[in-house]
Design a protein around this motif. Structure first.
Motif, PDB file in Angstrom:
ATOM      1  N   ILE A   1      39.051  -2.702  -5.028  1.00 60.89           N
ATOM      2  CA  ILE A   1      38.305  -3.576  -4.116  1.00 60.89           C
ATOM      3  C   ILE A   1      36.840  -3.172  -4.175  1.00 60.89           C
ATOM      4  N   SER A   2      35.935  -4.122  -4.327  1.00 60.17           N
ATOM      5  CA  SER A   2      34.509  -3.805  -4.347  1.00 60.17           C
ATOM      6  C   SER A   2      34.066  -3.303  -2.983  1.00 60.17           C
ATOM      7  N   ALA A   3      32.960  -2.550  -2.973  1.00 61.29           N
ATOM      8  CA  ALA A   3      32.457  -1.996  -1.713  1.00 61.29           C
ATOM      9  C   ALA A   3      32.163  -3.101  -0.709  1.00 61.29           C
ATOM     10  N   ALA A   4      31.496  -4.168  -1.180  1.00 59.04           N
ATOM     11  CA  ALA A   4      31.140  -5.255  -0.270  1.00 59.04           C
ATOM     12  C   ALA A   4      32.377  -5.910   0.326  1.00 59.04           C
ATOM     13  N   GLN A   5      33.404  -6.118  -0.523  1.00 58.71           N
ATOM     14  CA  GLN A   5      34.600  -6.801  -0.030  1.00 58.71           C
ATOM     15  C   GLN A   5      35.422  -5.903   0.886  1.00 58.71           C
ATOM     16  N   GLY A   6      35.574  -4.622   0.507  1.00 60.26           N
ATOM     17  CA  GLY A   6      36.332  -3.701   1.341  1.00 60.26           C
ATOM     18  C   GLY A   6      35.701  -3.522   2.712  1.00 60.26           C
TER      19      GLY A   6
ATOM     20  N   ALA B   1      27.236  -2.172   2.696  1.00 59.80           N
ATOM     21  CA  ALA B   1      27.587  -2.287   1.282  1.00 59.80           C
ATOM     22  C   ALA B   1      26.500  -1.647   0.411  1.00 59.80           C
ATOM     23  N   LEU B   2      25.239  -1.815   0.804  1.00 57.78           N
ATOM     24  CA  LEU B   2      24.125  -1.227   0.068  1.00 57.78           C
ATOM     25  C   LEU B   2      24.239   0.291   0.034  1.00 57.78           C
ATOM     26  N   VAL B   3      24.501   0.892   1.189  1.00 53.73           N
ATOM     27  CA  VAL B   3      24.630   2.350   1.249  1.00 53.73           C
ATOM     28  C   VAL B   3      25.859   2.817   0.471  1.00 53.73           C
TER      29      VAL B   3
ATOM     30  N   PHE C   1      34.138   2.799   7.112  1.00 51.09           N
ATOM     31  CA  PHE C   1      33.430   2.053   6.074  1.00 51.09           C
ATOM     32  C   PHE C   1      33.413   2.823   4.753  1.00 51.09           C
ATOM     33  N   ARG C   2      33.280   4.147   4.844  1.00 54.26           N
ATOM     34  CA  ARG C   2      33.285   4.955   3.623  1.00 54.26           C
ATOM     35  C   ARG C   2      34.632   4.826   2.904  1.00 54.26           C
ATOM     36  N   LEU C   3      35.716   4.919   3.674  1.00 55.99           N
ATOM     37  CA  LEU C   3      37.053   4.796   3.109  1.00 55.99           C
ATOM     38  C   LEU C   3      37.287   3.388   2.552  1.00 55.99           C
ATOM     39  N   ALA C   4      36.821   2.368   3.287  1.00 57.04           N
ATOM     40  CA  ALA C   4      36.995   0.987   2.834  1.00 57.04           C
ATOM     41  C   ALA C   4      36.220   0.728   1.549  1.00 57.04           C
ATOM     42  N   GLY C   5      35.006   1.275   1.457  1.00 58.35           N
ATOM     43  CA  GLY C   5      34.170   1.071   0.284  1.00 58.35           C
ATOM     44  C   GLY C   5      34.680   1.765  -0.964  1.00 58.35           C
ATOM     45  N   LYS C   6      35.589   2.745  -0.778  1.00 57.30           N
ATOM     46  CA  LYS C   6      36.125   3.501  -1.916  1.00 57.30           C
ATOM     47  C   LYS C   6      37.568   3.114  -2.235  1.00 57.30           C
TER      48      LYS C   6
ATOM     49  N   SER D   1      27.809  -3.414  -6.337  1.00 55.38           N
ATOM     50  CA  SER D   1      29.040  -3.450  -7.121  1.00 55.38           C
ATOM     51  C   SER D   1      29.699  -4.818  -7.106  1.00 55.38           C
ATOM     52  N   ALA D   2      29.434  -5.621  -6.078  1.00 58.40           N
ATOM     53  CA  ALA D   2      30.070  -6.945  -5.997  1.00 58.40           C
ATOM     54  C   ALA D   2      29.681  -7.814  -7.183  1.00 58.40           C
ATOM     55  N   SER D   3      28.473  -7.620  -7.729  1.00 58.73           N
ATOM     56  CA  SER D   3      28.018  -8.436  -8.856  1.00 58.73           C
ATOM     57  C   SER D   3      28.514  -7.911 -10.195  1.00 58.73           C
ATOM     58  N   LYS D   4      29.077  -6.696 -10.187  1.00 59.86           N
ATOM     59  CA  LYS D   4      29.515  -6.086 -11.431  1.00 59.86           C
ATOM     60  C   LYS D   4      31.008  -6.210 -11.654  1.00 59.86           C
ATOM     61  N   LYS D   5      31.733  -6.499 -10.591  1.00 59.38           N
ATOM     62  CA  LYS D   5      33.182  -6.529 -10.667  1.00 59.38           C
ATOM     63  C   LYS D   5      33.701  -7.951 -10.690  1.00 59.38           C
TER      64      LYS D   5
END
Length: 386
Positions: free
Chosen positions: A327-332, A122-124, A318-323, A192-196
Motif C-alpha cells: 500500500i502506498s504511503a498516501a493511500q495507507g 504522506a509527505l513526511v 500513521f507511521r505504521l499505515a505508511g509502511k 510514492s503515490a506517483s511511483k506505484k
C-alpha cells in the motif's frame, strides 16, 4: 531529540513540519472564538455539535479524493496549496451571520483541512522512507506547537482584538507568509503515490489496516473533541468566567502533546510503535480521570496528561499505515485517517447531544471509555505481533 535536531537543521524536513504547525495555528485561533460564535448565533451545544459535524463532514468527503489529487499533482504541491487555501477559508466562519451559513462555511473548511492533513502526513512518510529517518512524531509535535501558538499566545492577546476576524486575519497572514518562505524545500516532491501502481480505494484495505483504523477512529475522535470542547468544559462545568483562563485547558493539552511528540521518535525506535501506543492510552485514561474531577487546577493538569498520552498515538498509527506492505504511503495514511476522521465526524455532535442530555461531564466520560477501548485493542495487536 535527534528527529527534532534534523528538522531544525535541514529545510527539507523543517518545511513539511511547519505545515503541521501552520494547520493548528489556524485551528487554535478558531477554538478561542467558538464560545463567541455560539453566543453570537444564539445556538445550544447540540446545534454547535452539528456545525462542527459539517466541518468533519467536509473532511470525510475529501478522504477518497485526496490520494487521487496527490497522485495527480504530487504530494509537495498538494501540501503547499492545501495549507494556503485552508488558511484563507477559515476567515469565513467568523463572518457568517446565520447558523446555516456557518455550517456551509465549516464544510468548505473541512474539505481543505482534510487534504492538508493527509498530504502533509504522506509527505513526511515519503521523506522518512527516502532518507531512512524518523521525523513523523516530531512533525506532529510541530502540529501541537501550532496549537500552543494559536491558542496559547492567542489567549494572551485576545483582549487586544475588538472583533474576532482581525485576530484570525493576523494568524492567516502569518501562516501564509511563513509558508511562502520555505515551501520550495518540499514543493517538487512527487511522493510514492506517483511511483506505484494505482490501487483502488476500497474496503479490501481494511484487513491489513483494521486494528489501526479502529484505534484512529477512537483517538482522533477524542482529540478533536478536546480541541473543540475543552474551553466550553471549563466554562460550563467548572464555571470559569475568564476568557484567558478558560483557554488554558487546550493550551495545556497542546503544550504536553508538543513535548511528547518531540520525544516520540526516539521512544518509538527503542520500544516500538504498539508499546508506546499502549503507554499513551494509559496516560490519557489517567488524564481524563483528572479532568472529570472538575477542579480547575486538577482539570487543567488532566488536559495536559491527556495531551502527553495522545501525543504518541496518531503519529505511530500513521507511521505504521505508511509502511504497510503493498500500500502506498498516501493511500495507507488516507485510509487510516479516513476512519480517524469518521471518529472526528461523530464526536462533535455526540458530545453536544450528551451535553444536552446531562452535561459536558457525561461527554468526557464517553471520551474516557473510548480511550480505554483503544488500549484494549492495542493489547490484542501487540499480542498478535508477538
Amino acid at each position: 531529540m535527534n528527529s527534532l535536531q534534523l528538522i531544525l537543521t535541514k529545510l527539507r524536513y523543517f518545511g513539511p513540519a511547519w505545515v503541521f504547525a501552520s494547520l493548528n495555528i489556524i485551528v487554535g485561533t478558531w477554538v478561542l472564538y467558538i464560545p463567541q460564535v455560539r453566543s453570537k448565533l444564539a445556538i445550544d451545544d447540540a446545534q454547535l455539535g452539528i456545525a462542527l459535524f459539517c466541518f468533519a463532514l467536509g473532511t470525510l468527503v475529501m478522504i477518497p479524493l485526496s490520494s487521487l489529487i496527490i497522485d495527480r499533482i504530487g504530494v509537495g504541491k498538494t501540501t503547499f496549496f492545501a495549507i494556503v487555501v485552508f488558511s484563507l477559508l477559515f476567515l469565513i466562519p467568523l463572518l457568517m451571520p446565520t447558523y446555516l451559513t456557518l455550517c456551509i462555511s465549516l464544510f468548505l473548511v473541512g474539505l481543505s483541512g482534510c487534504l492538508t492533513d493527509i498530504s502533509m502526513n504522506a509527505l513526511v512518510s515519503d521523506i522518512e522512507q527516502e532518507d531512512t529517518i524518523h521525523i513523523m512524531s516530531a512533525s506532529h509535535g510541530f502540529f501541537s506547537l501550532g496549537g500552543v501558538i494559536g491558542a496559547g499566545i492567542g489567549s494572551l492577546i485576545i483582549d487586544y482584538f475588538e472583533v474576532p476576524i482581525m485576530h484570525m486575519l493576523c494568524a492567516v497572514i502569518f501562516v501564509i507568509l511563513t509558508n511562502l518562505i520555505i515551501f520550495k524545500a518540499y514543493f517538487d516532491i512527487k511522493g510514492s503515490a506517483s511511483k506505484k501502481k494505482k490501487e483502488s480505494y476500497d474496503l479490501s484495505l481494511i484487513r491489513p489496516l483494521l486494528g489501526l483504523t479502529i484505534i484512529a477512529f477512537l483517538i482522533m475522535g477524542s482529540e478533536g473533541a478536546i480541541e473543540h470542547w475543552s474551553k466550553l468544559y471549563l466554562q460550563d462545568v467548572i464555571k470559569v468566567t475568564s476568557e484567558k483562563i478558560s483557554g488554558f485547558g487546550f493550551v495545556a493539552f497542546s503544550a504536553t502533546m508538543t513535548l511528547g511528540r518531540f520525544l516520540g521518535d526516539a521512544i518509538s525506535k527503542r520500544f516500538g510503535s504498539l508499546a508506546i501506543i499502549v503507554g499513551g492510552c494509559v496516560l490519557s485514561i489517567l488524564g481524563f480521570s483528572a479532568v472529570l474531577a472538575s477542579q480547575l487546577v486538577i482539570s487543567i493538569f488532566g488536559f495536559g496528561l491527556v495531551g502527553l498520552g495522545f501525543s504518541v498515538i496518531i503519529p505511530e498509527l500513521f507511521r505504521l499505515a505508511g509502511k504497510t506492505n503493498g500500500i502506498s504511503a498516501a493511500q495507507g495514511i488516507s485510509f487510516v485517517a479516513g476512519f480517524g476522521y469518521l471518529g472526528f465526524l461523530l464526536s462533535p455532535p455526540l458530545l453536544g447531544f450528551l451535553s444536552k442530555i446531562d452535561s459536558l461531564q457525561l461527554s468526557f466520560i464517553a471520551l474516557l471509555v473510548a480511550t480505554s477501548i483503544a488500549m484494549i485493542i492495542t493489547f490484542f495487536l501487540k499480542k498478535k505481533e508477538a
